[in-house]
Structures are given as C-alpha cells and as structure tokens.
Design an enzyme around this catalytic site. Structure first.
Site, PDB file in Angstrom:
ATOM      1  N   ARG A  61       1.364  -1.443  -0.502  1.00  0.00           N
ATOM      2  CA  ARG A  61       0.270  -0.431   0.132  1.00  0.00           C
ATOM      3  C   ARG A  61       1.040   1.180   0.131  1.00  0.00           C
ATOM      4  NH1 ARG A  61      -5.178   1.685   3.601  1.00  0.00           N
ATOM      5  NH2 ARG A  61      -6.157   0.394   2.101  1.00  0.00           N
ATOM      6  N   ASP A  80     -17.371   7.754  -1.648  1.00  0.00           N
ATOM      7  CA  ASP A  80     -15.885   7.317  -1.273  1.00  0.00           C
ATOM      8  C   ASP A  80     -15.750   8.535  -0.068  1.00  0.00           C
ATOM      9  OD1 ASP A  80     -13.481   6.626  -0.131  1.00  0.00           O
ATOM     10  OD2 ASP A  80     -12.895   6.573  -1.393  1.00  0.00           O
ATOM     11  N   GLN A 140     -10.219  -3.848  -3.159  1.00  0.00           N
ATOM     12  CA  GLN A 140     -11.295  -3.352  -2.745  1.00  0.00           C
ATOM     13  C   GLN A 140     -11.865  -3.691  -3.733  1.00  0.00           C
ATOM     14  OE1 GLN A 140     -12.102  -2.221   0.448  1.00  0.00           O
ATOM     15  NE2 GLN A 140     -13.733  -2.146  -0.017  1.00  0.00           N
ATOM     16  N   ARG A 155     -13.757  -8.170   2.184  1.00  0.00           N
ATOM     17  CA  ARG A 155     -12.687  -8.008   2.156  1.00  0.00           C
ATOM     18  C   ARG A 155     -11.551  -8.725   2.330  1.00  0.00           C
ATOM     19  NH1 ARG A 155     -10.422  -3.274   1.806  1.00  0.00           N
ATOM     20  NH2 ARG A 155      -8.181  -4.365   1.184  1.00  0.00           N
ATOM     21  N   CYS A 196     -16.353   1.909   0.594  1.00  0.00           N
ATOM     22  CA  CYS A 196     -15.240   1.274   0.804  1.00  0.00           C
ATOM     23  C   CYS A 196     -14.443   0.982   2.226  1.00  0.00           C
ATOM     24  CB  CYS A 196     -13.830   1.065  -0.056  1.00  0.00           C
ATOM     25  SG  CYS A 196     -13.657   2.690  -0.117  1.00  0.00           S
ATOM     26  N   HIS A 234      -7.158   0.852  -6.151  1.00  0.00           N
ATOM     27  CA  HIS A 234      -7.262   0.115  -5.376  1.00  0.00           C
ATOM     28  C   HIS A 234      -8.726  -1.326  -5.637  1.00  0.00           C
ATOM     29  CE1 HIS A 234      -7.572  -1.332  -0.886  1.00  0.00           C
ATOM     30  NE2 HIS A 234      -8.609  -0.410  -0.391  1.00  0.00           N
TER      31      HIS A 234
HETATM   32  N1  NVA Z   1      -9.981   6.418  -1.159  1.00  0.00           N
HETATM   33  C1  NVA Z   1      -9.689   6.305   0.067  1.00  0.00           C
HETATM   34  C2  NVA Z   1      -9.618   5.070   0.044  1.00  0.00           C
HETATM   35  C3  NVA Z   1      -9.668   4.451   1.180  1.00  0.00           C
HETATM   36  C4  NVA Z   1      -9.352   2.916   1.316  1.00  0.00           C
HETATM   37  C5  NVA Z   1      -7.840   6.877  -0.095  1.00  0.00           C
HETATM   38  O1  NVA Z   1      -6.907   6.366  -0.738  1.00  0.00           O
HETATM   39  O2  NVA Z   1      -7.618   6.975   1.220  1.00  0.00           O
HETATM   40  N1   CP Z   2     -10.997  -0.109   2.276  1.00  0.00           N
HETATM   41  C1   CP Z   2      -9.865   0.167   2.969  1.00  0.00           C
HETATM   42  O1   CP Z   2      -8.880  -0.121   2.063  1.00  0.00           O
HETATM   43  O2   CP Z   2      -9.846   0.307   4.562  1.00  0.00           O
HETATM   44  P1   CP Z   2      -8.541   0.420   5.141  1.00  0.00           P
HETATM   45  O3   CP Z   2      -7.790   1.728   4.884  1.00  0.00           O
HETATM   46  O4   CP Z   2      -8.763   0.610   5.965  1.00  0.00           O
HETATM   47  O5   CP Z   2      -7.541  -0.691   4.564  1.00  0.00           O
END
Ligand code: NVA
Ligand code: CP
Length: 310
Positions: free
Chosen positions: A105, A220, A135, A288, A260, A132
């Site tokens: 990540r 989101d 997800q 997930r 998500c 992502h």
């Molecule tokens: N769009 C959000 C998704 C978090 C799971 C981010 O990138 O922070």
């Molecule tokens: N939806 C998701 O990826 O959540 P986290 O940021 O908690 O991993």
C-alpha cells in the site's frame, strides 16, 4: 519459466480469472462459516508493506494468511530500510527471495510496478493513489451475493474521482455494467481512465442525474490519504455530493449502497443511508477477507488449469 502473475490493477486478470476469484471467495466464505479452513498456504509468508494507514486491508490480509495456514509480516517504512532510502528495486530483490507473496500500500502506482518488476514472487496492489483493485474484488463479490451478476446493470459513483472511482470505471468495462459518475469540477477522475472505459461510463452533470434508476450507489471519502491538507477546500467543493435519503430515493427501490470505508457520516454519506436498510457496507468490508484469501491462493498456487488453457 512461467511468468509471475501480479495483481496491480484489475486488468492484470482476465474476466474469467476475476470471476474465478470471486466464486472461490464465495465458497471460502461458506466453508469458513462452517468452521472449515483449508490450508493451501501452509509455511508460506506474505510480506505486507504499508506506507499509508489501514484497518481493513491489514486485518483482512493478516487474518486471511492465518486462515490459509500461512503467516503475514507487517512492514512499516519507518522500521525498514525502505524508509531510509534503500532502493525499491533492491528491497524487491531481497524481500522476494524470502517470502512467497508481497502486498504493498503506497502512493505512486509506479512504485508497485517497479517493485513487481524486480520481484521473484507475486505482488498485490493494496491501494495506490491510482487504484484499489482488492477493494473491487470485495465490492463485485458483494454485488453478486446481494443482487446476482452485475452484467447489464448500472451503478453510480458520486463524489471524488479518486483511486476507487478509477477501479470502479475499470470494473464497469471488464464486468460489462454501466457506471454513471458525478464529481465536482476539479475533482474528476483521470481523463485517460475515462477514455479507456468510455463505452461503459457516463459523466453526469449532477448527483441526481447520476443516481437516477441505478442498481448500486457508491461513494468514498472526499479527502483520501495524502490529501488531508485539502480537507477544508474539499468540504466546500463537495457540499452538494452527500448521499442522502433524498438522493437514494431516485435510485431503484432495491438499490444497494456501497462504501469501501472508512466513512465520514455527515460528509460523503448521511448516517441514515450508511446505517440504513440499503447499505451493505459491513458485508462489503467482511468480503475483503474472503476475496483476498481467494486472491492469495491463486497467486501463490496458480489458477485452475482450465482457466490457463489458451
Ligand atoms: N480513497 C481512499 C480509500 C481508502 C480505503 C484513500 O485512498 O484514502
Ligand atoms: N477500504 C480499505 O481499504 O480500508 P483500510 O484503509 O482500512 O484498509
């Protein structure tokens, strides 16, 4: 030598492969509920590199590896040489000689691609600024469980044109459904991603237009990780983009609401919607775990031969 399969975006898998992962995930979920755990990843290790925060992704990958009989290792940049400037290529060469699969990540998509290019083992994108895909496996699984095949149906993306929106647009093309999107000016998704999915995406002029008669409503956070300093400006720009009961009333009567998570009630979604009867967000979050177990299994053990046939 067979080439290594990675999962850096949805396009790394064919539709048949994605459908296999989802179907396998649904099967794994059922057997887990019966208390049955197959352990195809016994003695295998997943390295989890997190350069951004996480709850669901970390917990689901880590619990998933335990359930599959393997082990997951959490690597934070501040505790590894990656955080002190060791090149990604060198880190990839070393880590991938010791573990069986890697999950990353991070911010730039180019980083996961660079790591994968120098890795001896499969690499999974667990969220970048651009995509992502993990997800989306859970989201498509949830849609299928709740309402059957997404093919020919319509979803609405309302809010930020972000990483999740990009992956939803790719999903629309791959799974053959339509996606209406409504984002404020200046917060549109990337033009090249709209272009490659253009037959499956309609850019709408308002949330009300986008949500009309759809089967699935998705949103989101308005400020993704790394955009915290833009929060105030974004709250102004997105003020008319909250998913409210009034907006939901324009979708199909049996439409489901997805997010998500993490969610911010009173901002991108009203509490009455996310906590209401059309919301499937808790199943979506749980999925997930099941979807990524299926993903880990195919990446480490391979797809069934029938899917690999030319
Ligand atoms: N769009 C959000 C998704 C978090 C799971 C981010 O990138 O922070
Ligand atoms: N939806 C998701 O990826 O959540 P986290 O940021 O908690 O991993």
């Amino acid at each position: 030598m067979e080439s290594i399969r990675h999962f850096l975006s949805l396009d790394d898998f064919s539709l048949a492969e994605l459908n296999h992962v989802i179907a396998h995930a649904i099967g794994l979920k059922a057997s887990t509920k019966r208390g049955h755990y197959a352990t195809p990843l016994k003695h295998k290790t997943l390295a989890m590199i997190f350069e951004k925060a996480s709850t669901r992704t970390r917990v689901s990958f880590e619990a998933g590896m335990t359930q599959l009989g393997g082990h997951a290792m959490f690597l934070a940049p501040q505790d590894t040489q990656l955080g002190r400037g060791e090149p990604i290529e060198d880190s990839a060469r070393v880590i991938s000689r010791m573990v069986d699969v890697v999950m990353i990540r991070t911010f730039e998509q180019a980083k996961v691609e660079l790591f994968a290019a120098h890795s001896r083992v499969p690499v999974i994108n667990a969220l970048t600024d651009d995509y992502h895909p993990c997800q989306l496996l859970a989201d498509l699984m949830t849609w299928r469980e709740q309402r059957g095949s997404p093919q020919g149906k319509t979803a609405a993306w309302i809010g930020d044109g972000n990483n999740m929106c990009h992956s939803w647009m790719d999903a629309a093309r791959i799974f053959d459904f339509h996606l209406n999107i409504s984002c404020p000016q200046g917060y549109m998704p990337r033009a090249d991603i709209i272009a490659r999915n253009q037959a499956f995406v309609t850019v709408c002029s308002s949330p009300a237009e986008a949500i009309k008669d759809v089967d699935v409503v998705v949103t989101d956070t308005w400020a993704s990780m790394g955009q915290e300093h833009e929060k105030k400006a974004r709250e102004v720009a997105f003020a008319d983009y909250q998913i409210t009961d009034e907006l939901m009333a324009l979708a199909h009567q049996d439409a489901i609401f997805m997010h998500c998570l993490p969610a911010y009630r009173g901002y991108e979604v009203a509490a009455s919607v996310i906590d209401g009867p059309q919301s499937v967000v808790w199943d979506e979050a749980e999925n997930r775990l099941h979807a990524q177990k299926a993903l880990l299994e195919v990446l480490v053990c391979g797809f069934p031969a029938v899917l690999s046939a030319p």
